[in-house]
Design a protein around this motif. Sequence first.
Motif, PDB file in Angstrom:
ATOM      1  N   ILE A  47       0.964  -1.243   0.112  1.00  0.00           N
ATOM      2  CA  ILE A  47      -0.027  -0.119   0.005  1.00  0.00           C
ATOM      3  C   ILE A  47       0.958   1.340   0.086  1.00  0.00           C
ATOM      4  CG2 ILE A  47      -1.787   1.364   1.357  1.00  0.00           C
ATOM      5  CD1 ILE A  47      -2.735  -1.304   2.485  1.00  0.00           C
ATOM      6  N   ALA A  48       0.552   2.205  -0.938  1.00  0.00           N
ATOM      7  CA  ALA A  48       1.312   3.619  -0.937  1.00  0.00           C
ATOM      8  C   ALA A  48       0.257   4.646   0.061  1.00  0.00           C
ATOM      9  CB  ALA A  48       1.415   3.869  -2.201  1.00  0.00           C
ATOM     10  N   ALA A  49       0.618   4.952   0.997  1.00  0.00           N
ATOM     11  CA  ALA A  49      -0.324   5.864   1.917  1.00  0.00           C
ATOM     12  C   ALA A  49       0.385   7.358   1.629  1.00  0.00           C
ATOM     13  CB  ALA A  49      -0.153   5.451   3.240  1.00  0.00           C
ATOM     14  N   GLU A  50      -0.380   8.235   1.413  1.00  0.00           N
ATOM     15  CA  GLU A  50       0.352   9.612   1.416  1.00  0.00           C
ATOM     16  C   GLU A  50      -0.193  10.186   2.668  1.00  0.00           C
ATOM     17  OE1 GLU A  50      -0.092  13.590  -1.349  1.00  0.00           O
ATOM     18  OE2 GLU A  50      -0.586  11.823  -2.275  1.00  0.00           O
ATOM     19  N   VAL A  51       0.673  10.748   3.371  1.00  0.00           N
ATOM     20  CA  VAL A  51       0.410  11.354   4.777  1.00  0.00           C
ATOM     21  C   VAL A  51       0.888  12.912   4.468  1.00  0.00           C
ATOM     22  CG1 VAL A  51       1.397  11.428   6.940  1.00  0.00           C
ATOM     23  CG2 VAL A  51       1.312   9.392   5.733  1.00  0.00           C
ATOM     24  N   SER A  52      -0.165  13.635   4.769  1.00  0.00           N
ATOM     25  CA  SER A  52      -0.046  15.107   4.671  1.00  0.00           C
ATOM     26  C   SER A  52      -0.499  15.849   6.068  1.00  0.00           C
ATOM     27  CB  SER A  52      -1.061  15.541   3.666  1.00  0.00           C
ATOM     28  OG  SER A  52      -2.602  15.121   3.904  1.00  0.00           O
ATOM     29  N   TYR A  53      -0.204  17.003   6.071  1.00  0.00           N
ATOM     30  CA  TYR A  53      -0.446  17.813   7.232  1.00  0.00           C
ATOM     31  C   TYR A  53      -1.343  18.663   6.964  1.00  0.00           C
ATOM     32  CZ  TYR A  53       3.184  15.351   9.360  1.00  0.00           C
ATOM     33  OH  TYR A  53       3.940  14.147   9.916  1.00  0.00           O
ATOM     34  N   GLU A  86       4.423  14.829   2.840  1.00  0.00           N
ATOM     35  CA  GLU A  86       3.979  15.962   2.253  1.00  0.00           C
ATOM     36  C   GLU A  86       5.369  17.047   2.472  1.00  0.00           C
ATOM     37  OE1 GLU A  86       1.672  19.373   3.995  1.00  0.00           O
ATOM     38  OE2 GLU A  86       0.402  18.620   2.489  1.00  0.00           O
ATOM     39  N   GLY A  87       5.628  17.838   1.601  1.00  0.00           N
ATOM     40  CA  GLY A  87       6.962  18.460   1.441  1.00  0.00           C
ATOM     41  C   GLY A  87       8.189  17.820   0.665  1.00  0.00           C
ATOM     42  N   GLY A  88       7.993  16.619   0.232  1.00  0.00           N
ATOM     43  CA  GLY A  88       8.944  16.101  -0.747  1.00  0.00           C
ATOM     44  C   GLY A  88       9.943  15.331  -0.129  1.00  0.00           C
ATOM     45  N   GLY A  89       9.866  14.879   1.246  1.00  0.00           N
ATOM     46  CA  GLY A  89      10.872  14.083   1.921  1.00  0.00           C
ATOM     47  C   GLY A  89      11.003  12.875   1.186  1.00  0.00           C
TER      48      GLY A  89
END
Length: 152
Positions: free
Chosen positions: A5-11, A38-41
């Motif tokens: 699973i690819a999970a996109e974690v954002s703030y 988020e932020g490209g890390g």
Amino acid sequence: MGIRIAAEVSYPVNDEVERVLGLAEAVGEPVTVTFLWEGGGPPQRAVLVPAATLALWEHWAPTACPAEYRAAAEEPELAHPEEFGAFTLFRRRVGGRTAVARDGVVVAELLDPDEAHWLEEKARHVRQGFMDPKQKAAFEEFLARQADRDGQ
């Protein structure tokens, strides 16, 4: 490992992490997760292993996973546990694992993919070579009868 699973974690934190944790708990088998911050890390990979599966692996694995199978971990910063809906993540300062709890009970752990693979393989090999005492006694009795037949 079975599921990826690819999970996109954002703030602010969305509910994606909570859904992934819930899925892993419901499926009952390891889930490989890639966190895209988020932020490209850089993406962060981990294997979310249900607590019962991890307990089984650690029961059968004869020793703890050697350091060479774990990613070189930086000293994690001390932070408060992170909450994602019904789940709370507790990052351990030693070993790099993250415990996932729901309602005060650990339901899974996030492990480095190499460590998870090592544990699963070691547990499989040891378990396959193990006979419980009743099975061992029956097998020894079977072998003893075979020896008697050869002598006749």
